[in-house]
Write a protein that holds these residues in place. Structure first.
Motif, mmCIF file in Angstrom:
data_model
loop_
_atom_site.group_PDB
_atom_site.id
_atom_site.type_symbol
_atom_site.label_atom_id
_atom_site.label_comp_id
_atom_site.label_asym_id
_atom_site.label_seq_id
_atom_site.Cartn_x
_atom_site.Cartn_y
_atom_site.Cartn_z
ATOM 1 N N UNK A 20 49.164 40.166 39.953
ATOM 2 C CA UNK A 20 49.915 39.707 40.895
ATOM 3 C C UNK A 20 51.273 39.685 40.963
ATOM 4 N N UNK A 21 52.049 39.304 41.872
ATOM 5 C CA UNK A 21 53.534 39.391 41.850
ATOM 6 C C UNK A 21 53.661 37.737 42.282
ATOM 7 N N UNK A 22 54.348 37.079 41.262
ATOM 8 C CA UNK A 22 54.619 35.715 41.393
ATOM 9 C C UNK A 22 56.162 35.317 41.404
ATOM 10 N N UNK A 23 56.842 35.538 42.594
ATOM 11 C CA UNK A 23 58.057 35.180 42.586
ATOM 12 C C UNK A 23 59.006 36.356 41.744
ATOM 13 N N UNK A 24 58.439 37.745 41.826
ATOM 14 C CA UNK A 24 59.330 38.495 41.047
ATOM 15 C C UNK A 24 58.807 38.828 39.550
ATOM 16 N N UNK A 25 58.013 37.748 39.065
ATOM 17 C CA UNK A 25 57.308 37.989 37.869
ATOM 18 C C UNK A 25 55.564 38.341 37.853
ATOM 19 N N UNK A 26 55.183 39.293 36.932
ATOM 20 C CA UNK A 26 53.883 39.436 37.193
ATOM 21 C C UNK A 26 52.921 38.615 36.470
ATOM 22 N N UNK A 27 51.991 38.216 37.092
ATOM 23 C CA UNK A 27 50.749 37.349 36.322
ATOM 24 C C UNK A 27 49.470 38.070 36.277
ATOM 25 N N UNK A 28 48.604 37.654 35.691
ATOM 26 C CA UNK A 28 47.233 38.188 35.475
ATOM 27 C C UNK A 28 46.174 37.133 35.547
ATOM 28 N N UNK A 29 45.154 37.717 36.445
ATOM 29 C CA UNK A 29 43.764 36.785 36.352
ATOM 30 C C UNK A 29 42.363 37.553 36.008
ATOM 31 N N UNK A 30 42.041 36.996 35.024
ATOM 32 C CA UNK A 30 40.737 37.852 34.547
ATOM 33 C C UNK A 30 40.046 38.067 35.847
ATOM 34 N N UNK A 31 39.315 39.363 35.761
ATOM 35 C CA UNK A 31 38.184 39.805 36.710
ATOM 36 C C UNK A 31 36.972 39.104 36.386
ATOM 37 N N UNK A 32 36.035 38.896 37.250
ATOM 38 C CA UNK A 32 34.939 38.503 37.172
ATOM 39 C C UNK A 32 33.813 39.743 36.998
ATOM 40 N N UNK A 33 34.000 40.598 37.908
ATOM 41 C CA UNK A 33 33.241 41.942 38.172
ATOM 42 C C UNK A 33 33.961 42.762 39.053
ATOM 43 N N UNK A 34 33.291 43.992 38.968
ATOM 44 C CA UNK A 34 33.693 45.221 40.196
ATOM 45 C C UNK A 34 32.497 45.146 41.129
ATOM 46 N N UNK A 35 32.585 45.278 42.372
ATOM 47 C CA UNK A 35 31.656 45.446 43.268
ATOM 48 C C UNK A 35 31.519 46.644 43.801
ATOM 49 N N UNK A 36 30.469 47.630 43.950
ATOM 50 C CA UNK A 36 30.519 48.533 44.694
ATOM 51 C C UNK A 36 30.358 48.156 46.064
#
Length: 93
Positions: A20-36
């Protein structure tokens, strides 16, 4: 007629993050899963794989959260962060 999205299958997302873009800085959040998913829109069916992450006590589609940029492997995101820190250190020297 409105769109209706159904989850057909859940796939593990170990080692993947939503970026995600947080005020010009990139941050990451762990994914729980992928959904078809399968979306029905005016009689047309479309299938796609979408990332999901925790948002409070709910699991939501990561690509619907504000400022979503992309999905990336955690190891790649961590390497990019380390490279950025090295460049900042070099610029300060």
């Amino acid at each position: 007629m409105s769109k209706q999205t159904n989850i057909l299958q859940i796939l593990p997302a170990t080692g993947w993050v939503a970026v995600y873009d947080e005020s010009g800085e990139e941050s990451a959040a762990a994914l729980v899963c992928f959904a078809l998913t399968e979306t029905l829109d005016n009689g047309n069916k479309q299938q796609e794989v979408r990332p999901m992450c925790a948002n409070g006590k709910r699991i939501v589609f990561a690509d619907e959260i504000t400022h979503f940029l992309r999905v990336e492997e955690l190891s790649e995101f961590a390497e990019d962060e380390e490279d950025d820190e090295e460049e900042e250190d070099d610029a300060e020297a």
